[in-house]
Design an enzyme around this catalytic site. Structure first.
Site, PDB file in Angstrom:
ATOM      1  N   CYS A  53      32.157  37.843  40.700  1.00  0.00           N
ATOM      2  CA  CYS A  53      32.826  37.729  41.997  1.00  0.00           C
ATOM      3  C   CYS A  53      31.856  37.463  43.144  1.00  0.00           C
ATOM      4  O   CYS A  53      32.186  37.731  44.307  1.00  0.00           O
ATOM      5  CB  CYS A  53      33.630  38.993  42.284  1.00  0.00           C
ATOM      6  SG  CYS A  53      34.873  39.316  41.042  1.00  0.00           S
ATOM      7  N   CYS A  70      29.560  42.238  42.081  1.00  0.00           N
ATOM      8  CA  CYS A  70      29.599  41.984  40.645  1.00  0.00           C
ATOM      9  C   CYS A  70      29.330  40.504  40.368  1.00  0.00           C
ATOM     10  O   CYS A  70      29.715  39.639  41.160  1.00  0.00           O
ATOM     11  CB  CYS A  70      30.973  42.340  40.089  1.00  0.00           C
ATOM     12  SG  CYS A  70      31.375  44.090  40.192  1.00  0.00           S
ATOM     13  N   CYS A  79      39.005  45.828  40.889  1.00  0.00           N
ATOM     14  CA  CYS A  79      38.226  46.661  41.823  1.00  0.00           C
ATOM     15  C   CYS A  79      38.781  48.091  41.870  1.00  0.00           C
ATOM     16  O   CYS A  79      38.022  49.048  41.995  1.00  0.00           O
ATOM     17  CB  CYS A  79      38.260  46.078  43.233  1.00  0.00           C
ATOM     18  SG  CYS A  79      37.043  44.794  43.561  1.00  0.00           S
ATOM     19  N   CYS A 121      36.747  45.319  48.657  1.00  0.00           N
ATOM     20  CA  CYS A 121      37.038  45.827  47.327  1.00  0.00           C
ATOM     21  C   CYS A 121      37.969  47.034  47.374  1.00  0.00           C
ATOM     22  O   CYS A 121      38.461  47.486  46.352  1.00  0.00           O
ATOM     23  CB  CYS A 121      35.742  46.208  46.623  1.00  0.00           C
ATOM     24  SG  CYS A 121      34.636  47.168  47.642  1.00  0.00           S
TER      25      CYS A 121
HETATM   26  S1  SF4 Z   1      34.006  42.798  42.305  1.00  0.00           S
HETATM   27 FE1  SF4 Z   1      35.059  41.582  40.712  1.00  0.00          FE
HETATM   28  S2  SF4 Z   1      34.293  42.238  38.717  1.00  0.00           S
HETATM   29 FE2  SF4 Z   1      33.660  43.764  40.276  1.00  0.00          FE
HETATM   30  S3  SF4 Z   1      35.213  45.332  40.173  1.00  0.00           S
HETATM   31 FE3  SF4 Z   1      35.873  43.908  41.775  1.00  0.00          FE
HETATM   32  S4  SF4 Z   1      37.136  42.321  40.785  1.00  0.00           S
HETATM   33 FE4  SF4 Z   1      36.062  43.504  39.169  1.00  0.00          FE
END
Ligand code: SF4
Length: 239
Positions: A205, A202, A120, A228
């Site tokens: 996730c 995303c 993130c 995040c």
């Molecule tokens: S939500 Fe998941 S895939 Fe998206 S940036 Fe964060 S850790 Fe990475």
């Protein structure tokens, strides 16, 4: 003028605006910060769509951006297109330096499975840091009732991480008020909300949430993480 002085000034402003309707807070912010104000919209939550509609009603020239991690759902990109047509605007994709493939090359595949905070930080926080350097204020659709980490959200506050003013006109709204507005104004929203996803991030996730489960449970399932890093510090420990 240091960060603390600025923060105190904003706290004063927040007190005066806390009971104001969201559209009034937006009008105030646009007047005060235009042309250096921008709207963040994830296209993955209903509140952001309300914020977007309200901002568009005040001034359609306010830029709208989203963090295009390269890992968003097809439904999210479809919503961006729908908004582009409906409002006649051009949402700005803010992307990380590395593509998903380049990140895998540098840090190994599926970093989100091993260290989502690092992922993130690279795919969301850093790109937003660079992007917001061009502005004095950002508008966000987050609400106090979404998570413990968001309970202290003010309608106007100094965002020390991004060094800009942060305007949260819907801080005091709840989910029911948001959906009432969406229905009344026939707003577009992410199709996954009708498939059990209260919040869409995303692909790796995000999962659907069962009835009665916490509304944030579908984000980073399996990790002690509900943020995040854009709105609050993510949890330090994982799992
Ligand atoms: S939500 Fe998941 S895939 Fe998206 S940036 Fe964060 S850790 Fe990475």
């Amino acid at each position: 003028v240091n960060d603390t002085t600025v923060a105190l000034d904003y706290a004063e402003l927040a007190r005066g605006l806390d009971d104001a309707p969201p559209s009034e807070i937006i009008s105030w912010a646009v007047e005060r910060f235009r042309p250096s104000i921008v709207l963040a919209c994830s296209f993955g939550g209903p509140t952001g769509m309300v914020a977007l509609d309200m901002v568009m009603n005040v001034d359609r020239t306010i830029p709208v951006y989203y963090l295009d991690t390269g890992l968003l759902f097809r439904e999210t990109y479809e919503l961006v297109e729908r908004v582009r047509r409906q409002y006649g605007i051009d949402p700005i994709p803010v992307a990380p330096d590395r593509t998903v493939a380049q990140q895998a090359e540098a840090f190994g595949p599926a970093l989100w499975e091993r260290d989502p905070n690092a992922c993130c930080a690279m795919r969301k926080v850093q790109p937003q840091l660079s992007f917001l350097q061009n502005f004095d204020a950002w508008i966000s659709g987050i609400r106090r009732d979404q998570a413990k980490t968001r309970e202290a959200t003010q309608v106007v506050q100094y965002d020390a991480r991004f060094k800009v003013a942060k305007i949260c006109p819907l801080a005091h709204w709840d989910e029911r008020m948001v959906w009432t507005y969406i229905d009344a104004h026939h707003l577009p929203y992410n199709a996954l909300h009708d498939a059990g996803y209260p919040s869409v991030g995303c692909v790796p996730c995000t999962r659907a949430v069962a009835d009665g489960e916490d509304r944030r449970a579908g984000r980073w399932p399996g990790f002690n993480k509900i943020e995040c890093g854009l709105h609050a510090e993510p949890a330090a420990g994982e799992h």
